[in-house]
Design a protein around this motif. Structure first.
Motif, PDB file in Angstrom:
ATOM      1  N   ARG A 374       0.851  -1.185   0.000  1.00  0.00           N
ATOM      2  CA  ARG A 374       0.000   0.000   0.000  1.00  0.00           C
ATOM      3  C   ARG A 374       0.887   1.235   0.000  1.00  0.00           C
ATOM      4  O   ARG A 374       1.709   1.418   0.883  1.00  0.00           O
ATOM      5  CB  ARG A 374      -0.924   0.017   1.220  1.00  0.00           C
ATOM      6  CG  ARG A 374      -1.895  -1.138   1.266  1.00  0.00           C
ATOM      7  CD  ARG A 374      -2.810  -1.000   2.467  1.00  0.00           C
ATOM      8  NE  ARG A 374      -2.057  -0.817   3.700  1.00  0.00           N
ATOM      9  CZ  ARG A 374      -2.629  -0.551   4.873  1.00  0.00           C
ATOM     10  NH1 ARG A 374      -3.941  -0.403   4.941  1.00  0.00           N
ATOM     11  NH2 ARG A 374      -1.899  -0.425   5.963  1.00  0.00           N
ATOM     12  N   GLU A 375       0.715   2.057  -1.007  1.00  0.00           N
ATOM     13  CA  GLU A 375       1.579   3.213  -1.185  1.00  0.00           C
ATOM     14  C   GLU A 375       0.813   4.484  -0.851  1.00  0.00           C
ATOM     15  O   GLU A 375      -0.362   4.628  -1.166  1.00  0.00           O
ATOM     16  CB  GLU A 375       2.073   3.273  -2.624  1.00  0.00           C
ATOM     17  CG  GLU A 375       3.158   4.304  -2.869  1.00  0.00           C
ATOM     18  CD  GLU A 375       3.649   4.249  -4.295  1.00  0.00           C
ATOM     19  OE1 GLU A 375       4.688   3.641  -4.541  1.00  0.00           O
ATOM     20  OE2 GLU A 375       2.951   4.818  -5.168  1.00  0.00           O
ATOM     21  N   GLY A 443      -6.370  -3.538  -5.006  1.00  0.00           N
ATOM     22  CA  GLY A 443      -4.923  -3.665  -5.060  1.00  0.00           C
ATOM     23  C   GLY A 443      -4.296  -3.312  -6.385  1.00  0.00           C
ATOM     24  O   GLY A 443      -3.287  -3.905  -6.764  1.00  0.00           O
ATOM     25  N   ARG A 444      -4.815  -2.322  -7.102  1.00  0.00           N
ATOM     26  CA  ARG A 444      -4.260  -1.923  -8.399  1.00  0.00           C
ATOM     27  C   ARG A 444      -3.337  -0.707  -8.297  1.00  0.00           C
ATOM     28  O   ARG A 444      -2.888  -0.211  -9.318  1.00  0.00           O
ATOM     29  CB  ARG A 444      -5.393  -1.599  -9.375  1.00  0.00           C
ATOM     30  CG  ARG A 444      -6.327  -2.750  -9.671  1.00  0.00           C
ATOM     31  CD  ARG A 444      -5.669  -3.811 -10.520  1.00  0.00           C
ATOM     32  NE  ARG A 444      -6.622  -4.804 -10.980  1.00  0.00           N
ATOM     33  CZ  ARG A 444      -7.260  -4.745 -12.143  1.00  0.00           C
ATOM     34  NH1 ARG A 444      -7.030  -3.732 -12.954  1.00  0.00           N
ATOM     35  NH2 ARG A 444      -8.123  -5.683 -12.480  1.00  0.00           N
ATOM     36  N   SER A 445      -3.070  -0.206  -7.100  1.00  0.00           N
ATOM     37  CA  SER A 445      -2.221   0.984  -6.897  1.00  0.00           C
ATOM     38  C   SER A 445      -2.769   2.196  -7.639  1.00  0.00           C
ATOM     39  O   SER A 445      -2.022   3.032  -8.150  1.00  0.00           O
ATOM     40  CB  SER A 445      -0.773   0.705  -7.332  1.00  0.00           C
ATOM     41  OG  SER A 445      -0.212  -0.331  -6.561  1.00  0.00           O
ATOM     42  N   LEU A 446      -4.056   2.305  -7.711  1.00  0.00           N
ATOM     43  CA  LEU A 446      -4.697   3.439  -8.381  1.00  0.00           C
ATOM     44  C   LEU A 446      -4.791   4.625  -7.434  1.00  0.00           C
ATOM     45  O   LEU A 446      -5.076   4.480  -6.253  1.00  0.00           O
ATOM     46  CB  LEU A 446      -6.101   3.044  -8.842  1.00  0.00           C
ATOM     47  CG  LEU A 446      -6.185   1.902  -9.861  1.00  0.00           C
ATOM     48  CD1 LEU A 446      -7.631   1.554 -10.135  1.00  0.00           C
ATOM     49  CD2 LEU A 446      -5.469   2.285 -11.151  1.00  0.00           C
ATOM     50  N   ARG A 447      -4.545   5.833  -8.003  1.00  0.00           N
ATOM     51  CA  ARG A 447      -4.657   7.043  -7.209  1.00  0.00           C
ATOM     52  C   ARG A 447      -5.824   7.917  -7.634  1.00  0.00           C
ATOM     53  O   ARG A 447      -6.044   8.969  -7.052  1.00  0.00           O
ATOM     54  CB  ARG A 447      -3.353   7.845  -7.284  1.00  0.00           C
ATOM     55  CG  ARG A 447      -2.163   7.086  -6.714  1.00  0.00           C
ATOM     56  CD  ARG A 447      -0.919   7.939  -6.687  1.00  0.00           C
ATOM     57  NE  ARG A 447       0.209   7.178  -6.190  1.00  0.00           N
ATOM     58  CZ  ARG A 447       1.009   6.433  -6.947  1.00  0.00           C
ATOM     59  NH1 ARG A 447       0.790   6.362  -8.242  1.00  0.00           N
ATOM     60  NH2 ARG A 447       2.015   5.766  -6.406  1.00  0.00           N
ATOM     61  N   LEU A 465     -12.733  -0.791  -4.494  1.00  0.00           N
ATOM     62  CA  LEU A 465     -11.518   0.011  -4.619  1.00  0.00           C
ATOM     63  C   LEU A 465     -10.550  -0.241  -3.470  1.00  0.00           C
ATOM     64  O   LEU A 465      -9.627   0.557  -3.252  1.00  0.00           O
ATOM     65  CB  LEU A 465     -11.875   1.501  -4.652  1.00  0.00           C
ATOM     66  CG  LEU A 465     -12.789   1.950  -5.797  1.00  0.00           C
ATOM     67  CD1 LEU A 465     -13.159   3.410  -5.631  1.00  0.00           C
ATOM     68  CD2 LEU A 465     -12.114   1.717  -7.144  1.00  0.00           C
ATOM     69  N   SER A 466     -10.705  -1.314  -2.752  1.00  0.00           N
ATOM     70  CA  SER A 466      -9.883  -1.584  -1.579  1.00  0.00           C
ATOM     71  C   SER A 466      -8.420  -1.735  -1.958  1.00  0.00           C
ATOM     72  O   SER A 466      -8.070  -2.077  -3.087  1.00  0.00           O
ATOM     73  CB  SER A 466     -10.373  -2.858  -0.883  1.00  0.00           C
ATOM     74  OG  SER A 466     -11.727  -2.740  -0.513  1.00  0.00           O
ATOM     75  N   SER A 490     -11.971  -0.645   1.807  1.00  0.00           N
ATOM     76  CA  SER A 490     -11.215  -1.186   2.939  1.00  0.00           C
ATOM     77  C   SER A 490      -9.717  -1.166   2.657  1.00  0.00           C
ATOM     78  O   SER A 490      -9.279  -1.099   1.506  1.00  0.00           O
ATOM     79  CB  SER A 490     -11.661  -2.623   3.235  1.00  0.00           C
ATOM     80  OG  SER A 490     -11.378  -3.472   2.143  1.00  0.00           O
ATOM     81  N   ASN A 491      -8.935  -1.195   3.745  1.00  0.00           N
ATOM     82  CA  ASN A 491      -7.470  -1.251   3.666  1.00  0.00           C
ATOM     83  C   ASN A 491      -6.908  -0.110   2.817  1.00  0.00           C
ATOM     84  O   ASN A 491      -6.045  -0.302   1.968  1.00  0.00           O
ATOM     85  CB  ASN A 491      -7.012  -2.601   3.097  1.00  0.00           C
ATOM     86  CG  ASN A 491      -7.245  -3.739   4.059  1.00  0.00           C
ATOM     87  OD1 ASN A 491      -6.485  -3.940   4.996  1.00  0.00           O
ATOM     88  ND2 ASN A 491      -8.323  -4.484   3.819  1.00  0.00           N
TER      89      ASN A 491
END
Length: 1745
Positions: A374-375, A443-447, A465-466, A490-491
């Motif tokens: 998680r970034e 978990g796609r690292s989408l911002r 979108l977790s 979540s998360n």
């Protein structure tokens, strides 16, 4: 620090039109703006002059300016053009007033407000713009920040929206908000405190009017034009002194983050490590006092104090430089050394200059933190060193471990700093969806929301979108999702709910779990009117907002794993709620309002501290499932009677008594792991018996008996669990349970099973292992459905023949079996014999291990033709009939270990086509038959302590260890074949020339310990296969550092290895202490989720191969000067090894393609990325001379036996454990109701599980144990043993064989674990630590007679008590000079009368005393009630026994009723040490020469004479908890133990083991003086002795705490219960007077302060109100039992009088029969009664007469 506070008005970002309502308010708002625009005192205003005088920061620091809601609405809500128009209008309004101060705009001081408060609007029309306040923290420049407190702060509106009013010069200390209140922070922020300018100067106004404004939404990473307005323009940087420009971007309001007061270290965007850590060093946050640049390879110098100011005291962190490794997007990395106080802003600035080299977009690069995938973007005010410190402490490191240097290493699974561009750029992968109904972007690292979803928003039904760093969910996108029903966020490390979520009015399901949300006040979820399910578990919530009561349609609410200490009462207003989960909080009480949830169907309360259910719970008429495990409940009566309840789980509570008053629909009741001592059945008000109950679990309680009527009533039971109680008998009404399918009654004291068990035709499983059964009922042959019988560890000496012997004689001779089964070719007829009992056709699994069966009684077993599993291990079977296996053609597992077998039947081995497991270890086998090679499916063969000649090529497990006389010898190659022979004459050692191990391709375990392997000839080799990660080969000797050890394991149902053992002896020089390590690594079951061809043993193999080197490396780095010890080396080794394991798995990933092509058996060598999600438990035992260190992770543990007493030297890392739960929560993890960490793994500490670090960390618990002569052995095992066998039972089992051979002891433990139910990978090691003191014993030769301890058949005079047969046999009755001990329990008579826990307590007491009699060498003469009379051959053995018993009585698990009474409650000394608890036993010891005669009835030795009488009187002189001794006993103690007195004539007979035992416990003697004993003429010199640490008992007893009355024996009076009885008395008295009594509610004021007139007006003539406290005798919590007894006597008299008055008032007066008849006739004449009625009454009167 500048604190900007503003209200959060509703925004309208989609229009530039000024609302008409706002224009109408401008005139009225002028007065509200006047204090901001003008100020009579320019010294306190923020003026243009201040910008040039340098006093600006001081003004910031000293003044607080709070804007009103209208100003906030103007500056935050309106588009930019509208803002300017408003400002111009306001300026014009001021000019019209011709204010004398217009030419010099200043600020007028606002009235002082509280911190964070907003100026209330004076006009009520302005309230529509007012909402809850939010805060945005912006630090000042570091050189001005020291000393700034909350009293020196300025509250203004958002700086980014005050363009034209505030100049935003770049500065590295300015923070920015974060999206959605998240930890991820904003993407770009200004870097300096604001600089104010005059917004009304002509130049500013002209510039604002001529500007062109953009109003559409812009992505945070979209490249912007140079002069983009609204904050997106280049501004000069004042901090660097140059003209560098940088683009800035204004985040939306939903990204606002508030500084939490409880976190003094990190800013709002801190990491998930903000919860706290183990051994965390206190930290203080100080802003850096310099903006000096630093390089990635150099450190920042310590900041200097400002000139003219006293240096500020700083913590030790301020002078420590932390090494940080920073990665770039191209994969390269840089190192930086930063002080603890340096911020992200400073680090960013240095990276801009030294890494990005001032490139064109250098300042678009920012520092990110990657936490487990998680970034997030770091806030400018965060401290990187603080993040490093907290993360490593959560991982398991401590401050002295050099954390400041560890940050330079690569820990990507823990955290990773990344320096990269903040621009989004193109998407990493295209979104290919056939339809857009269900979108999963987890978990796609989408911002940000992909553009494709914007285009198809109206089609989305479910959006996940977790696990994304996306914190901006645009409002227009949410409003476009017109059919959105499910949203999962979540998360995502959010601290607040994104503001746009409330606008998704079509949502039915919202998941906000596993974030950092502290409150939901600003979420306004009540705007989502149709919300049905809300999941907010694993957050930081402490309360729920008031508006939750508006969620009318919400039926599922999960708030588990939060910080609730009080049940949120707003939940009780959600009347449609059906599913509520509040598990794992700190709730101690349920509110009375919970009864309002009449639609509630499922309630989960796991892991709280609830002590009782309020009476209002009876209103939960719809409740079906109640899970209240692991609380402090003591009564379930209310919930048991609920009309709709179906399932109640209430294990691990504090229930002392269970009253089965059950509702009509209850089917499952689990009350295991409670201190239940009584069980009763009470018919409830429902009016029907509890026939619906199908499952009842009473295991792990303290029940000693079952009520036969209660048991017979539960006729619908299908599952009944009674394990781990103290039952001696099960009632015959068991036969009435006609639907019973499973009966489990293991680990009790059952002497027999009821004969009615044969009526249970549906019974499938019977588990009665570990009891005192001497036989099974003959009627069991009639159980037609019984498939499994487990009666391991009993006293069975026979097995009944079938009921009809004639049927069996048709198939054989004597006994119906043996002659027939002995003839070849005739066995087939046995299967066709008519009349065989039903059990023959149903039984599939039979466990008879550890009994007294011989070869003479196994014949009835031969007819079980459906058997799959047969376990006869550890009996007394010397041989089996030749045709024993003939009918068992379906047999799959056969266990014959630990018998006296010299051969096994061979005739029918070839017919056992399904046999896969054969255990023959620990017998007298010299050869194995050739027929074993014909058993095609044999995969597991254990023939330890035997001789083997050939093998089956499908073998997976082959154990030859312990065959001391077996020699494997290979000859030179002759051609291409090997010759295998056996030489019996050349040597006394039998030799076997074997060549063929490598042909066993499927072999997983090969045990060759203590087997000689030799070669003859130069070209001869022994083809022992190599050890790989899929094969374990043991070829070492079973001795390390002078200690013998044994290893036994089992693959269970696993195809591959899961556990590996490690034994290593360190070389030592002469004079150095010996050192050795015994360890095991692995897991009980293979991990789930791996690909079919993945080897699950890679983790265990790496740990096995690298532990020694890692440990040696840590030992060499120990620094005694800083307090380092071996415990630290072990801890660091575990942590470092886990770090290396991660990189090893990454290396395998990179080399996967090459390894797959070249490895042998490559199907097992493919790398699976899921391996990083798996884990391994471990236990390591490190010996240094006579000191033992034990470190463990998970459920692998070590237990030491000190003279037969088990002591666990490890800690089971169970997520349910309170301390483990705390550490999980501190690391942002959570525990599911099933006891799984993050609902994934069942352990809280482990190697691996890199996806869960630091929630699951590899920090071990380390224990240190100093060995002495009483220590015998250490059992090291994984959960395959400890989950099924208690520690003490395991020690007892091992002691029966450990002294002979630890290899046999380990094998025995393994076999018992399998018999008790272990079906996974089991590994057990037994290490004989006694060899350190006694020297290495000679091991048991293979072909010598095996001297295994054999359990003797019980004789008439044997004491058959569960567990005693495994201990040392009882000593022969002492004669001659001996010691006598008398014991009894204080106040036992009264305890039996009034305390319901006494039956269970007596069984615990008796079992403890008898156990230690075997340990200490005593002889039980007789018992009388609770009194024991025992004899010892010497005095010190008696002293040892008394001391040990007194010490262990403190540790016994007494029933709750005993602990609550005065006689059994805890007592502590002045140092807080426990000195008394539970039953208080007094003892007296005296020695002499009594008259010895056997008792003619019991045949046990008895003693008579004056010496016996004197011993009894000595005991009578003692008090409870005291050991009274005579002078002769004291002399022996002084002579042999303390060595302060000369020896007597009997001192030489005192055993050394007793002396060592007394010294290990410690003894303190207190002289009592001469005492006149009753019945004796002369006085006796007496002394009292106590175990060391309990000597404070003497003062306690001297002070008179001993209570000889019965008041101390019963459960103490309860003041609340007495008050309830008093209330009943008042109501009865009122009724006797014809009125109703209504008690007044509790009031704080006195009765005199009440308004009596008002109260009188509320009363009716039929009732009156009063305070019961005034009408009852005074009672307080300090009232003594005597006071309460007097109150009870008074109340009983008053109640009796009231009842008499009621009877006289309402009952008809007595009259004669004639008087009554005359009244009836008179009623007839007056036509009040008809003649028919009169005749009926007359007939009744005649019958009565």
């Amino acid at each position: 620090m500048v604190l900007l506070t503003a209200d959060a008005p509703t925004k309208d970002t989609r229009t530039n039109v000024l609302p008409a309502q706002a224009l109408g308010c401008i005139a009225r708002a002028t007065e509200k703006w006047e204090w901001l625009i003008q100020s009579p005192d320019p010294a306190v205003g923020i003026t243009k002059h201040a910008e040039h005088t340098g006093s600006k920061q001081e003004i910031y620091r000293r003044e607080r300016i709070v804007a009103g809601p209208f100003q906030q609405w103007l500056l935050l809500t309106l588009p930019r053009a509208a803002k300017i128009e408003i400002l111009v209008l306001l300026e014009a309004a001021k000019e019209q007033k011709q204010s004398p101060r217009i030419g010099r705009p200043t600020l007028r001081t606002h009235p002082p407000l509280a911190a964070g408060a907003c100026a209330p609007p004076s006009d009520p029309t302005l309230h529509q713009f007012h909402q809850q306040p939010f805060e945005w923290v912006v630090p000042l420049a570091s050189e001005y920040q020291d000393g700034i407190g909350p009293e020196h702060q300025i509250n203004l509106d958002s700086l980014n929206d005050m363009d034209g009013i505030i100049k935003k010069d770049a500065h590295p200390h300015v923070s920015s908000p974060s999206s959605g209140g998240s930890d991820y922070g904003s993407l770009l922020h200004p870097s300096s405190p604001p600089e104010f300018s005059d917004p009304f100067s002509p130049s500013n106004v002209a510039r604002q009017k001529s500007a062109h404004y953009y109003t559409h939404r812009v992505s945070p990473k979209t490249p912007l034009p140079p002069n983009y307005p609204n904050g997106h323009r280049r501004t000069p940087s004042s901090s660097s002194g140059g003209s560098k420009s940088r683009p800035t971007w204004v985040p939306p309001q939903s990204w606002e983050v508030a500084q939490e007061e409880g976190d003094p270290v990190e800013s709002p965007g801190d990491s998930s490590a903000d919860e706290g850590v183990y051994n965390a060093t206190p930290k203080s946050r100080t802003a850096p006092a310099t903006t000096e640049r630093f390089s990635h390879s150099s450190s920042i110098p310590p900041p200097l104090p400002a000139k003219g100011r006293r240096p500020r005291q700083r913590s030790s962190h301020n002078t420590t430089f932390y090494k940080i490794r920073i990665y770039r997007s191209n994969g390269s990395s840089h190192h930086a050394k930063v002080p603890y106080t340096s911020t992200v802003a400073e680090l960013n600035q240095s990276l801009h200059e030294n890494v990005a080299k001032g490139g064109e977009r250098a300042e678009q690069h920012k520092l990110y933190l990657d936490e487990g995938g998680r970034e997030r973007l770091l806030n400018a005010s965060e401290l990187p060193a603080s993040i490093v410190l907290k993360k490593f402490q959560q991982y398991g490191y401590e401050a002295q471990d050099g954390i400041e240097q560890l940050g330079g290493e690569d820990f990507p699974f823990l955290f990773k700093f990344c320096y990269k561009s903040q621009f989004l750029g193109p998407p990493d992968e295209d979104l290919n969806h056939d339809n857009f109904d269900f979108i999963d972007l987890t978990g796609r690292s989408l911002r940000t929301i992909p553009v494709l979803l914007h285009q198809n928003a109206e089609s989305i039904i479910s959006l996940k979108l977790s696990r994304n760093p996306m914190l901006e969910i645009p409002l227009d996108f949410i409003q476009s999702c017109s059919t959105l029903r499910e949203l999962r966020l979540s998360n995502m490390a959010m601290q607040k709910v994104p503001a746009s979520v409330r606008h998704s009015t079509t949502l039915h399901r919202l998941d906000l779990s596993s974030n950092r949300i502290r409150n939901l006040e600003d979420a306004y979820l009540d705007d989502i009117q149709n919300l049905m399910s809300l999941f907010v578990q694993n957050n930081k919530l402490e309360s729920l907002p008031w508006y939750f009561g508006r969620l009318r349609y919400l039926h599922t609410l999960n708030i588990s794993n939060n910080r609730f200490t009080i049940f949120p009462k707003v939940v009780t207003k959600m009347h449609n709620l059906r599913d509520l989960d509040i598990s794992f909080n700190q709730i101690s009480e349920l509110p009375e309002e919970i009864g309002q949830l009449q639609c509630l169907e499922r309630l989960l309360l796991v892991g709280n501290q609830v002590a009782r259910f309020p009476n209002e719970c009876s209103q939960l008429v719809s409740l079906r499932v109640l899970d209240c495990r692991r609380n402090m409940l003591s009564d379930l009566t209310i919930v048991l009677m609920l009309p709709a309840i179906q399932t109640i789980s209430a294990d691990h509570n504090a229930i002392p008594a269970l009253e089965l008053s059950i509702g009509p629909n209850l089917t499952t009741l689990d009350v295991s792991y409670n201190d239940i001592t009584t069980l009763s059945l009470i018919p409830g008000p429902i009016g029907r018996s509890p026939y619906s109950l199908t499952s009842l679990d009473l295991s792990y309680a303290k029940l000693s008996s079952l009520d036969d009527i209660a048991l017979g009533t539960l006729t619908s039971l299908r599952t009944l669990k009674l394990d781990h109680n103290a039952f001696r008998v099960i009632p015959d009404t068991l036969g009435d349970l006609s639907w019973l399918e499973t009966l489990s009654c293991s680990d009790n004291q059952l002497d027999f099973l009821p004969s009615t068990i044969g009526r249970l035709q549906k019974l499938e499983v019977l588990d009665a292992h570990h009891n005192n059964l001497t036989e099974l009922p003959r009627t069991m042959w009639n159980c037609a459905s019984l498939t499994k019988i487990n009666v391991t560890s009993n006293c069975l000496g026979s097995w009944h023949n079938p009921p009809d012997s004639n049927d069996l004689e048709a198939g054989g001779g004597s006994g119906g079996v043996e002659p027939h089964m002995g003839r070849k070719g005739s066995s087939a007829s046995a299967l066709s014999v008519s009349g065989l009992p039903p059990l023959v056709h149903s039984l599939e699994k039979l466990y008879l291990g550890e009994n007294n069966l011989t070869h003479e009684v196994v014949h009835p077993l031969m007819i079980f033709k459906e058997l799959r599993v047969l376990n006869l291990s550890f009996n007394m079977i010397q041989e089996l009939p030749p045709a024993f296996l003939r009918n068992m053609v379906h047999l799959e597992e056969l266990y014959l270990s630990g018998n006296k077998l010299t051969s096994i039947p061979t005739e029918d081995l070839s017919r056992l086509n399904r046999l896969s497991t054969l255990y023959l270890n620990g017998n007298r086998l010299q050869t194995l038959p050739q027929e074993l090679g014909k058993v095609k499916d044999l995969t597991i063969l254990d023939v330890g302590s035997n001789v083997l000649r050939n093998f089956n090529k499908k073998l997976k497990y082959l154990n030859l260890s312990g065959n001391n006389r077996l020699q494997i010898k290979s000859e030179p190659h002759r051609g291409s074949s090997h010759r295998m022979s056996r030489d019996m004459t050349s040597s006394s050692r039998h030799q076997m020339r074997l060549a063929g191990f490598k042909e066993l391709a499927s072999l997983r375990v090969l045990g060759l310990m203590d087997v000689a392997i030799t070669t003859t000839g130069s070209d001869a080799t022994v083809d022992i296969p190599d050890e790989t990660d899929m094969r374990r080969v043991r070829t070492s000797h079973s001795t390390a550092s002078g200690m013998a050890y044994g290893i036994a394991d089992s693959l269970g149902g696993n195809e591959a290895l899961n556990v590996l053992d490690l034994v290593h002896e360190f070389p030592c020089r002469p004079g150095e202490p010996s050192k050795a390590i015994f360890a095991m690594f692995g897991r009980y079951r293979p991990p789930k989720g791996l690909l079919p061809n993945t080897n699950p043993n890679k983790l265990a193999k790496f740990l096995h191969d690298n532990f020694i080197n890692a440990f040696l490396s840590q030992l060499h780095t120990l620094n005694p000067d800083r307090g380092d010890a071996v415990e630290d080396a072990l801890r660091r080794t575990f942590l470092k090894l886990n770090h290396s394991l991660f990189h090893h798995l990454n290396t395998l990933k990179r080399k996967n393609s090459q390894a797959s092509a070249t490895a042998v058996g490559s199907s097992w060598h493919h790398y699976d990325p899921a391996l990083q999600r798996t884990g391994a438990s471990a236990v390591v035992v490190y010996f240094v001379d006579k000191t033992m260190y034990v470190a463990n992770l998970g459920h692998s543990m070590a237990v030491v036996s000190r003279h037969g007493v088990a002591t666990c030297l490890s800690r089971k890392h169970d997520p349910y454990d309170r301390s483990e739960t705390d550490h999980i929560r501190q690391a942002a993890g959570w525990v599911s109701s099933a006891g799984m960490v993050n609902d994934e793994v069942p352990v809280s500490r482990s190697f691996g599980h890199f996806n869960l670090i630091p929630v699951v960390n590899p920090r071990p618990d380390v224990f240190k144990w100093e060995l002495n002569e009483l220590d015998e052995f250490v059992i090291i095992a994984n959960r395959g043993l400890w989950d099924y066998i208690p520690y003490q039972t395991a020690v007892d089992i091992a002691r029966t064989a450990a002294n002979t051979d630890p290899m046999i002891a380990a094998q025995k433990l393994r076999d018992f674990a399998v018999s008790y139910g272990a079906d996974g990978s089991v590994m057990i090691m037994v290490v004989m630590v006694s060899d350190i003191f006694r020297g290495l014993r000679s091991r048991q030769p293979t072909l010598d007679p095996l001297h295994l301890p054999i359990y003797r058949p019980n004789k008439k005079n044997d004491i058959t008590i569960k567990g005693l047969w495994r201990l040392e046999p009882e000593v022969e009755p002492p004669t001659g000079h001996l010691a006598l001990v008398f014991t009894d329990i204080r106040n036992s008579t009264h305890l039996w009368e009034v305390n319901p826990g006494m039956p269970t307590a007596m069984r615990l007491h008796n079992s403890l005393l008898r156990r230690y009699l075997r340990v200490c060498g005593g002889y039980e003469v007789k018992t009388e009630g609770d009194a024991f009379m025992v004899s010892f051959p010497n005095a010190l053995s008696a002293v040892w026994w008394c001391l040990a018993v007194q010490q262990k009585l403190l540790e016994e698990s007494w029933p709750l009723e005993i602990l609550e009474c005065e006689d059994g409650k805890d007592h502590e000394d002045e140092n807080g040490r426990l000195i008394a608890r539970g039953l208080s036993v007094r003892m007296g010891i005296h020695s002499g020469m009594p008259v010895c005669e056997p008792d003619p009835i019991t045949q046990r030795m008895d003693y008579f004479g004056s010496m016996v009488n004197r011993s009894a009187r000595v005991n009578s002189a003692a008090s409870g908890g005291q050991i009274m001794i005579t002078a002769d006993i004291l002399r022996e103690i002084n002579a042999k133990v303390t060595e302060t007195e000369s020896e007597s004539e009997y001192s030489k007979f005192q055993p050394q083991v007793a002396v060592d035992g007394i010294r290990a416990i410690g003894v303190v003697a207190v002289p009592v003086g001469e005492v006149k004993l009753k019945g004796f003429e002369f006085t006796e010199q007496l002394s009292a002795i106590y175990p060391l640490g309990l000597e404070a008992r003497h003062r306690l007893l001297k002070d008179g705490s001993s209570n000889s009355t019965g008041s101390a024996s019963r459960v103490q009076f309860s003041v609340p219960q007495t008050q309830e009885l008093g209330l009943l008395c008042l109501r009865l008295e009122a009724l006797s007077g014809g009125r109703l009594f209504n008690p007044l509610p509790m009031r704080k004021a006195s009765i005199q302060s009440m308004n009596m007139e008002e109260e009188d007006s509320d009363e009716s003539p039929e009732s009156f109100n009063a305070d019961p406290v005034l009408l009852l005798p005074p009672m307080t919590e300090d009232s003594s039992d005597k006071d309460l007894t007097l109150v009870l006597d008074s109340l009983s008299i008053r109640i009796e009088n009231a009842i008499t008055a009621l009877a006289q008032r309402f009952c008809p007066p007595t009259m004669t029969k004639d008087e009554f008849m005359s009244l009836l006739l008179q009623a007839e004449e007056e036509e009040e009664l008809d003649s028919r009625t009169l005749e009926y009454i007359s007939s009744l009167l005649e019958k009565m007469s």
